[in-house]
Enzyme design. Sequence first.
Site, PDB file in Angstrom:
ATOM      1  N   ASP A 113      37.798  59.113  39.597  1.00 45.43           N
ATOM      2  CA  ASP A 113      38.016  58.341  40.635  1.00 45.43           C
ATOM      3  C   ASP A 113      37.292  58.484  41.716  1.00 45.43           C
ATOM      4  O   ASP A 113      36.304  57.777  42.299  1.00 45.43           O
ATOM      5  CB  ASP A 113      39.431  57.890  40.995  1.00 45.43           C
ATOM      6  CG  ASP A 113      40.254  59.159  41.239  1.00 45.43           C
ATOM      7  OD1 ASP A 113      39.784  60.333  40.932  1.00 45.43           O
ATOM      8  OD2 ASP A 113      41.171  59.155  42.150  1.00 45.43           O
ATOM      9  N   TYR A 114      37.194  59.889  42.212  1.00 46.81           N
ATOM     10  CA  TYR A 114      36.484  60.473  43.382  1.00 46.81           C
ATOM     11  C   TYR A 114      34.976  60.277  43.315  1.00 46.81           C
ATOM     12  O   TYR A 114      34.195  59.553  44.219  1.00 46.81           O
ATOM     13  CB  TYR A 114      36.730  61.788  43.810  1.00 46.81           C
ATOM     14  CG  TYR A 114      36.089  62.489  44.852  1.00 46.81           C
ATOM     15  CD1 TYR A 114      36.836  62.081  46.052  1.00 46.81           C
ATOM     16  CD2 TYR A 114      35.089  63.218  44.520  1.00 46.81           C
ATOM     17  CE1 TYR A 114      36.103  62.623  47.299  1.00 46.81           C
ATOM     18  CE2 TYR A 114      34.528  63.626  45.780  1.00 46.81           C
ATOM     19  CZ  TYR A 114      35.110  63.492  46.854  1.00 46.81           C
ATOM     20  OH  TYR A 114      34.514  63.913  48.273  1.00 46.81           O
ATOM     21  N   ALA A 115      34.491  60.792  42.215  1.00 46.10           N
ATOM     22  CA  ALA A 115      33.141  60.720  41.845  1.00 46.10           C
ATOM     23  C   ALA A 115      32.438  59.382  41.641  1.00 46.10           C
ATOM     24  O   ALA A 115      31.502  58.889  42.397  1.00 46.10           O
ATOM     25  CB  ALA A 115      32.984  61.521  40.580  1.00 46.10           C
TER      26      ALA A 115
END
Length: 269
Positions: free
Chosen positions: A154-156
């Site tokens: 999700d972050y990347a």
Amino acid sequence: MTDFRGAHVLITGAASGLGRLMALEAVQRGARVSLLDRDAKGLTEVCEAIQGGKGGAGGFVVDLSDRAALQATCAEVLAQRGGVDILINNAGIVSGKTLLECSDDAIERTFQVNTLASFWTVRAFLPGMLAVGKGHIVTVASAAGLAGTSRLVDYASSKFAAVGFDESLRMELKRLGSPVRTTVVCPFFIDTGMFEGVKTRFAWLLPILKPDYVVRRIMRAIAGNRSRLIMPRFVMTVPVIRVLPPFLFDAVLGFFGVNRSMDEFVGRH
């Protein structure tokens, strides 16, 4: 060159970490700052720490995942403190979980804070920059916006989108013939507590970065109108490595320990 003296600088995620340090540095360089964060106590402490700088500091408590609230806060900033000369979209969050462990709400919130908030702030302040014919928009993305890894799906993904946002906006501004500048920042893990527990296999190539060092580099990049800042230098090899077939690309990231860097992640408590 982008001059901080007398400039109105707005920083999101300014109550702690990089945002707090950038606020202090901007004031040292002669700017007046408007600071956005959901942490009311942290914002108050930052504002108290930097009162006495040119124009002082204005703190605005807002949840950046709430589009309506963020848009209202941007309008409040314009009404109370005037147009923004340098916009630094710094706020970010990380879950550190696998895709199947993340809740739907957590995934959406990651994109709302890490990506979509930049859309709303730029749409609020870019018209004023275009009207006066100057301005600088800074997107604090991540090395994870250049290469993905496990436990950061999700972050990347949100940071890949942030990098694409900066690139497309830069091209759009050039097409318009606008002097407004953009800078995207892609650092490796930073020792602010947000990524507490992460590991690096070869610290001499991929060190966990110190916040003060990162802030100095960012401020110099803004002042020098650099379009892109990647830290450390080794991360600049990622575009070159991408020419390899996926199985070799994955093997290289595996060898350097990137795909296991989040194994002991605990994050900020």
